[in-house]
Write an enzyme that holds these catalytic residues in place. Structure first.
Site, PDB file in Angstrom:
ATOM      1  N   ASP A   1      -3.115   8.542  -1.007  1.00  0.00           N
ATOM      2  CA  ASP A   1      -3.478   7.493   0.057  1.00  0.00           C
ATOM      3  C   ASP A   1      -4.991   7.032  -0.399  1.00  0.00           C
ATOM      4  OD1 ASP A   1      -3.612   5.940   2.323  1.00  0.00           O
ATOM      5  OD2 ASP A   1      -4.133   7.587   3.619  1.00  0.00           O
TER       6      ASP A   1
ATOM      7  N   ASP B   1     -19.414  18.608 -24.986  1.00  0.00           N
ATOM      8  CA  ASP B   1     -18.174  18.350 -24.490  1.00  0.00           C
ATOM      9  C   ASP B   1     -17.756  16.966 -24.087  1.00  0.00           C
ATOM     10  OD1 ASP B   1     -19.443  18.616 -21.978  1.00  0.00           O
ATOM     11  OD2 ASP B   1     -17.876  20.155 -21.011  1.00  0.00           O
TER      12      ASP B   1
ATOM     13  N   HIS C   1       3.907   7.047   5.162  1.00  0.00           N
ATOM     14  CA  HIS C   1       2.823   7.648   5.576  1.00  0.00           C
ATOM     15  C   HIS C   1       1.889   6.931   6.643  1.00  0.00           C
ATOM     16  CE1 HIS C   1       0.260   5.201   2.797  1.00  0.00           C
ATOM     17  NE2 HIS C   1      -0.663   5.543   3.336  1.00  0.00           N
TER      18      HIS C   1
ATOM     19  N   HIS D   1       0.911  -1.162  -0.012  1.00  0.00           N
ATOM     20  CA  HIS D   1       0.074  -0.155  -0.108  1.00  0.00           C
ATOM     21  C   HIS D   1       0.934   1.258  -0.090  1.00  0.00           C
ATOM     22  CE1 HIS D   1      -2.868   3.318   0.917  1.00  0.00           C
ATOM     23  NE2 HIS D   1      -2.381   3.235   2.225  1.00  0.00           N
TER      24      HIS D   1
ATOM     25  N   GLU E   1       1.177   6.165  12.739  1.00  0.00           N
ATOM     26  CA  GLU E   1      -0.278   5.524  13.186  1.00  0.00           C
ATOM     27  C   GLU E   1      -0.195   4.090  13.215  1.00  0.00           C
ATOM     28  OE1 GLU E   1      -3.374   7.587  10.768  1.00  0.00           O
ATOM     29  OE2 GLU E   1      -4.509   5.735  10.806  1.00  0.00           O
ATOM     30  N   ASP E   2       0.471   3.256  12.421  1.00  0.00           N
ATOM     31  CA  ASP E   2       0.086   1.839  12.673  1.00  0.00           C
ATOM     32  C   ASP E   2       1.355   0.900  13.103  1.00  0.00           C
ATOM     33  OD1 ASP E   2      -2.264   2.189  11.749  1.00  0.00           O
ATOM     34  OD2 ASP E   2      -2.007   1.907   9.366  1.00  0.00           O
TER      35      ASP E   2
HETATM   36 MN    MN Z   1      -2.532   4.580   4.087  1.00  0.00          MN
END
Ligand code: MN
Length: 476
Positions: free
Chosen positions: A137, A256, A70, A46, A74-75
């Site tokens: 993300d 268009d 990124h 990811h 957090e993880d």
């Molecule tokens: Mn992510």
């Protein structure tokens, strides 16, 4: 997708950064060890894809590295401090900027969600790159939504339409926006999505011949005039068509649907090219827009002209320079390409000076301290239905629908708002509470001896700026 693919892509526009990027990859891979995505793949796939999306926008090294890292704060068990030590302050700030706030600080899930939404939106004011990483993300998560439950799919698609699509629009990142919209529609309205894409394919075959004939002819007249150019056919995205159909249009009447995008080198050549095109295919004057002299408030620039083409067909041509085309596709992130090296500073400066979105956002941030109220105001003032009105000088002012001349006046200058007694809209006198409409020409009528803002005005205005200025005046 492997780290070698990423390195290869980065080296096409930026050399000498391979080592640091590899190092960041190994660091993230070790931290995410043992974590898996719902697809069954190792988690690192990811962040790797997010970094790849960023690199395909020619992101600078720190942004690519932050893309790889990124989700680590957090993880995993790493910290901002550790990232700062290894990859520098900029990377650490970027990763911190996309990290959700810690759960323990909130009394409820709802309160936490509002706080996080506020954090995402305000990321833009610190460093636009935070939003770009968030968007990349989100894009990868949307691209791999098939592994989630149906409930999650709908929930994510709604949130994408609600927050991320408007954010992408506000920085002019149309390419990202279009893909996010299309994937969201596919999950929210699968039948409609299928139907439109099938019909689009059929129409594409039908109009192929006409479009090719026009392309060929225009190519020839431009080379006769010695204007170096490139012409491509751009097809409207599925969501854009869906919206037009919801407004009551028939697919066949959308002029268009396929447009001819004509790119040239200079602004002067845009107008010469336009003249040349009009000499073969007459313009439908009702449908002409010059967004070069009058850019959209997200800095989109182009001439749009609808032509009487072969076989009684109306076809839109979009004429712009190559650089404008980059900005039209990638918004502020185009600066990575156009202003190499200096891009980061330019992004933040331009956002501050040229994008009306930015000053409104700062204003909302000052006025609404409560997270829920902040999000509600951003939704109604910046992400909701907007109107674009003209000053008498021809400048375009962006306002939320329902705005009054009072909102307009305060957006231009505090004194103008404090002394407004009326307005002239399209040459007609109106009251200060008149609801402005799209394309109105607005002139504020002031009186030095006016009694100034009244309490009642607070209930009539839409923008945070007007609210703050009225309150300030009354308190004084
Ligand atoms: Mn992510």
């Amino acid at each position: 997708m492997t780290i070698d693919d990423l390195i290869k892509l980065v080296s096409t526009y930026n050399s000498g950064e391979e080592e640091k990027i590899k190092e960041a990859y190994e660091f993230a891979k070790t931290l995410h060890e043992g974590q898996y995505r719902q697809s069954g793949e190792p988690y690192i796939i990811h962040p790797l894809n997010v970094a790849y999306i960023l690199a395909s926008m020619h992101a600078d090294r720190d942004t690519v590295i932050a893309g790889l890292l990124h989700d680590t704060i957090e993880d995993t068990n790493t910290t901002k401090e550790e990232i700062e030590e290894l990859f520098g302050t900029d990377v650490a700030n970027l990763v911190d900027g996309v990290t959700k706030l810690a759960k323990m600080n909130f009394s409820s899930k709802e309160a936490m969600n509002y706080a996080n939404t506020r954090k995402i939106i305000l990321g833009i004011t610190e460093d636009v790159r935070i939003i770009i990483i968030k968007l990349a993300d989100r894009l990868h998560n949307m691209r791999t939504l098939q592994y989630k439950s149906e409930f999650k799919q709908k929930e994510n698609a709604l949130e994408t339409m609600d927050i991320f699509v408007p954010l992408a629009y506000s920085i002019g990142a149309h390419r990202l926006k279009h893909e996010l919209e299309d994937i969201s529609l596919r999950y929210l309205k699968p039948k409609e999505y299928e139907k439109i894409s099938d019909e689009l394919l059929r129409m594409q075959k039908e109009s192929e011949e006409i479009i090719n004939e026009m392309l060929f002819k225009i190519n020839r007249i431009l080379s006769d005039k010695n204007i170096p150019s490139e012409i491509v056919v751009r097809t409207k995205n599925i969501y854009g068509i869906y919206k037009k159909i919801c407004e009551g249009n028939k697919l066949r009447d959308i002029h268009d649907l396929h447009a001819l995008k004509i790119m040239v080198e200079t602004i002067d050549e845009c107008y010469v090219a336009m003249g040349a095109v009009h000499s073969v295919y007459p313009p439908f004057n009702e449908k002409f827009k010059d967004y070069i002299c009058n850019p959209k408030t997200n800095m989109y620039r182009s001439i749009h002209t609808t032509l009487f083409g072969p076989n009684d067909k109306l076809v839109q041509a979009q004429i712009r320079t190559f650089d404008m085309d980059k900005t039209n596709s990638f918004g502020l992130t185009a600066y990575w390409d156009i202003n190499k090296g200096d891009a980061r500073t330019r992004m933040q400066e331009d956002l501050r000076n040229k994008y009306q979105f930015f000053s409104s956002l700062s204003e909302i941030n000052t006025v609404f301290l409560d997270n829920r109220e902040f999000v509600a105001q951003v939704r109604s003032e910046l992400f909701g239905d907007r109107i674009y009105v003209y000053t008498t000088k021809g400048d375009i002012i962006e306002l939320p629908r329902g705005s009054t001349p009072i909102d307009f006046a305060y957006k231009i200058h505090t004194d103008l708002g404090n002394t407004i007694v009326g307005a002239v809209v399209n040459d007609e006198e109106v009251s200060i509470y008149y609801p402005l409409e799209n394309k109105d020409r607005v002139k504020v009528v002031t009186d030095e001896l006016s009694k100034g803002p009244k309490l009642e005005w607070l209930h009539r205005v839409q923008t945070a700026r007007a609210k703050r200025k009225i309150n300030e005046y009354i308190r004084k």
